[in-house]
Design a protein around this motif. Structure first.
Motif, short mmCIF file in Angstrom:
data_model
loop_
_atom_site.label_atom_id
_atom_site.label_comp_id
_atom_site.label_asym_id
_atom_site.label_seq_id
_atom_site.Cartn_x
_atom_site.Cartn_y
_atom_site.Cartn_z
N ARG A 104 -27.76 34.55 25.29
CA ARG A 104 -28.62 33.80 26.20
C ARG A 104 -30.07 33.80 25.73
O ARG A 104 -30.76 32.79 25.82
N GLU A 105 -30.52 34.96 25.22
CA GLU A 105 -31.89 35.05 24.73
C GLU A 105 -32.11 34.16 23.52
O GLU A 105 -33.19 33.57 23.35
N TRP A 106 -31.12 34.05 22.65
CA TRP A 106 -31.24 33.16 21.50
C TRP A 106 -31.44 31.72 21.97
O TRP A 106 -32.29 30.99 21.45
N LYS A 107 -30.66 31.29 22.93
CA LYS A 107 -30.78 29.92 23.43
C LYS A 107 -32.11 29.69 24.13
O LYS A 107 -32.70 28.62 24.04
N LEU A 108 -32.57 30.72 24.85
CA LEU A 108 -33.81 30.58 25.60
C LEU A 108 -35.03 30.58 24.69
O LEU A 108 -35.93 29.75 24.84
N LYS A 109 -35.07 31.50 23.75
CA LYS A 109 -36.27 31.70 22.94
C LYS A 109 -36.31 30.85 21.68
O LYS A 109 -37.39 30.48 21.21
N TYR A 110 -35.15 30.58 21.12
CA TYR A 110 -35.10 29.84 19.86
C TYR A 110 -34.09 28.70 19.96
O TYR A 110 -33.05 28.71 19.29
N PRO A 111 -34.37 27.70 20.79
CA PRO A 111 -33.39 26.63 21.01
C PRO A 111 -33.12 25.79 19.76
O PRO A 111 -32.07 25.16 19.67
N THR A 112 -34.03 25.81 18.80
CA THR A 112 -33.80 25.03 17.58
C THR A 112 -33.23 25.88 16.45
O THR A 112 -33.03 25.39 15.35
N SER A 113 -33.00 27.15 16.70
CA SER A 113 -32.47 28.04 15.68
C SER A 113 -30.98 28.25 15.86
O SER A 113 -30.45 28.11 16.97
N LYS A 114 -30.34 28.59 14.78
CA LYS A 114 -28.92 28.93 14.83
C LYS A 114 -28.78 30.40 15.17
O LYS A 114 -29.29 31.27 14.46
N MET A 115 -28.10 30.67 16.26
CA MET A 115 -27.90 32.05 16.69
C MET A 115 -27.21 32.87 15.60
O MET A 115 -26.28 32.41 14.94
N ASP A 116 -27.69 34.09 15.40
CA ASP A 116 -27.10 34.98 14.42
C ASP A 116 -25.86 35.65 15.01
O ASP A 116 -25.67 35.71 16.22
N SER A 134 -38.19 39.10 26.31
CA SER A 134 -38.06 40.19 25.35
C SER A 134 -39.39 40.92 25.19
O SER A 134 -40.45 40.32 25.23
N LEU A 135 -39.31 42.24 24.99
CA LEU A 135 -40.51 43.02 24.75
C LEU A 135 -40.85 43.11 23.28
O LEU A 135 -42.00 43.19 22.91
N GLN A 136 -39.83 43.11 22.41
CA GLN A 136 -40.07 43.18 20.98
C GLN A 136 -38.85 42.63 20.27
O GLN A 136 -37.77 42.55 20.83
N ARG A 137 -39.03 42.24 19.02
CA ARG A 137 -37.91 41.72 18.25
C ARG A 137 -38.13 42.05 16.79
O ARG A 137 -39.16 42.58 16.39
N ASN A 138 -37.16 41.70 15.97
CA ASN A 138 -37.19 42.08 14.57
C ASN A 138 -37.95 41.10 13.69
O ASN A 138 -38.16 41.35 12.53
N PHE A 139 -38.33 39.93 14.20
CA PHE A 139 -39.06 38.92 13.46
C PHE A 139 -38.32 38.49 12.20
O PHE A 139 -38.85 38.52 11.11
N THR A 140 -37.07 38.10 12.36
CA THR A 140 -36.30 37.61 11.21
C THR A 140 -35.62 36.31 11.56
O THR A 140 -34.47 36.08 11.19
N VAL A 141 -36.31 35.42 12.27
CA VAL A 141 -35.70 34.19 12.75
C VAL A 141 -36.19 33.00 11.93
O VAL A 141 -37.39 32.84 11.73
N ARG A 142 -35.27 32.21 11.46
CA ARG A 142 -35.61 30.98 10.76
C ARG A 142 -34.90 29.84 11.47
O ARG A 142 -33.74 29.93 11.81
N SER A 143 -35.62 28.76 11.70
CA SER A 143 -35.04 27.64 12.44
C SER A 143 -33.98 26.94 11.62
O SER A 143 -33.93 27.04 10.40
N SER A 144 -33.11 26.19 12.33
CA SER A 144 -32.04 25.48 11.64
C SER A 144 -32.59 24.42 10.71
O SER A 144 -32.04 24.14 9.65
N GLU A 145 -33.71 23.77 11.09
CA GLU A 145 -34.29 22.75 10.22
C GLU A 145 -34.76 23.37 8.91
O GLU A 145 -34.57 22.82 7.83
#
Length: 472
Positions: free
Chosen positions: A349-361, A410-421
């Motif tokens: 759910r957090e992936w969809k909410l925070k990174y709607p243009t990214s592919k969930m890991d 989220s309070l913190q994350r790993n900062f390893t997100v790349r968008s699908s584009e």
């Protein structure tokens, strides 16, 4: 060049005995001048083909006596995560847990290979130690050294011995695992690899060995009986000072791309590839001469009555949920057996909410409850799982899809997100990998090389070697 680091230690055995008839707990090895009457899995070598029939070992969505595990495929292709819980690992009070996050074109195969083979190498190392020490007549110490009846010097000695034994075992096993991958005839690990976060719980002792950026945390109660999160491992990223120094000393390069300044990556000295977003991993042999190593970080912790549970997870969870949020989700789950699934659902759910243009890991979670208790069978079946050791779904892919409900920020994350584009802008696999069909036989899933290579926590692109490549 090599790995640029070496670690070794030598020690003796330590066992627990309070006068009652219990099995030795150091390595389930008794060297107190008496014969063992109980055989365990450390008494013989277990072949890989026999693993599905080993009792108290689960590797697909389900539960055991004291744990639950769950994995869900992301939106990038085949699930490259793997997980395992093996109770009665060497004796009744020893449990092995692990989470493995593969990357690269064959990362899913590497992760599963490590999941299956690494525990056996730990057992083999124990068995070798038993063979070396059998008949030595050395004094035995308690496995739970903090509970020793002796003085402080004996307590310290027993603790140091047990710690050194497990350190050596983890170091040797990880080294042997990477050596096996390098020489594997049917698995190309040149540009594919896997993380590993592994723990051995032995009584009140917790031993941890890990590489990469998969993480282990613990939920514990503070003095006010409030749940707090304790991080047990360190995400071994390339920008950690010690990691970066080693990589640069070995002629590797560490820098982040302009469009993702928060994600440092490891690069070859002569090419802007492969862009590995971790400093240690199994496999990835294109970078092993340039500072990426498979030597694990090792740590030892004493467990107390305040410690409630341990969570191991791949970075698909940590990218979107903080340690505190994970502890809150697990501790508030309606049943313990549903905790891992609920945690993965929350991450989705957090992936969809925070990174709607990214592919969930991909996400993989192991929840180990330290009091050894789980729910009633009826409660568990309501969650839709099977309570037996699962032998199907060997790939670990979950069939349950995520929903789009909103959860807490989220309070913190790993900062390893790349968008699908961004991910789709990179090239395809080189020809030498496109023809390697035999290694993926039996995988009836659609998975493109592009999606496997551009996973955020893995590689940006594969190196293209040629005869004109300059020598480093």
């Amino acid at each position: 060049m090599g790995c640029c680091v070496s670690t070794s230690s030598r020690s003796t055995c330590s066992t627990r005995s309070h006068g009652e008839a219990v099995s030795p707990t150091c390595f389930e090895i008794g060297f107190c001048g008496q014969k063992r009457t109980k055989r365990t899995f450390s008494d013989h070598v277990i072949a890989l083909q026999h693993l599905p029939s080993v009792p108290n070992r689960i590797f697909a969505n389900g539960k055991s006596r004291s744990s639950c595990i769950f994995t869900q495929q992301g939106r990038k292709g085949i699930n490259q995560d793997a997980m395992i819980v093996w109770e009665d690992f060497m004796s009744e009070d020893v449990t092995f847990c692990g989470v493995f996050d593969g990357h690269g074109p064959h990362g899913h195969l590497v992760a599963r290979k490590v999941r299956d083979a690494l525990p056996l190498k730990l057992l083999s190392s124990v068995h070798s130690y038993q063979s070396r020490q059998n008949g030595s007549g050395r004094t035995c110490f308690k496995g739970n050294s903090k509970e020793s009846d002796g003085g402080n010097s004996e307590e310290g000695s027993a603790e140091d011995i047990l710690n050194s034994l497990w350190r050596e075992t983890f170091m040797q096993s990880y080294k042997a695992m990477d050596k096996e991958l390098r020489s594997h005839p049917n698995l190309d690990c040149f540009c594919s690899g896997s993380t590993a976060v592994t723990i051995v719980k032995q009584g009140s002792n917790l031993f941890m060995g890990y590489i990469g950026d998969s993480r282990a945390i613990m939920g514990s109660k503070d003095s006010n009986d409030s749940m707090v999160a304790i991080q047990l491992t360190v995400d071994l990223k390339p920008d950690l000072p010690r990691e970066a120094e080693r990589i640069k000393r070995c002629k590797g390069r560490v820098f982040a791309l302009q469009d993702e300044p928060e994600v440092p990556r490891v690069w070859l000295p002569f090419d802007d590839a492969p862009g590995l977003a971790m400093a240690r991993a199994f496999g990835d042999f294109c970078l092993k001469e340039y500072g990426v190593i498979s030597i694990p970080e090792f740590s030892h912790r004493f467990l107390t009555e305040r410690d409630q549970f341990i969570v191991l997870a791949s970075d698909g969870v940590w990218d979107v949920l903080s340690n505190e949020e994970v502890v809150e989700i697990v501790s508030s789950a309606p049943t313990r057996s549903s905790a891992a699934r609920i945690l993965v659902d929350s991450a989705a759910r957090e992936w969809k909410l925070k990174y709607p243009t990214s592919k969930m890991d991909d996400c993989a979670v192991v929840c180990l409850f330290l009091d050894g208790k789980m729910d009633l069978e009826s409660d568990y079946e309501e969650q839709g799982f099977s309570s037996v050791t699962l032998q199907s779904n060997h790939s670990g892919n979950a069939v349950e899809s995520d929903d789009g409900q909103k959860s807490e920020p989220s309070l913190q994350r790993n900062f390893t997100v790349r968008s699908s584009e961004e991910s789709d802008s990179y090239g395809r696999l080189p020809p030498e990998f496109e023809g390697n069909v035999d290694t993926v036989a039996g995988e009836d899933q659609n998975w493109s090389g592009l999606e496997g290579v551009t996973r955020v926590n893995s590689l940006i692109q594969l190196p293209r070697f040629s005869e004109e490549r300059p020598n480093p």
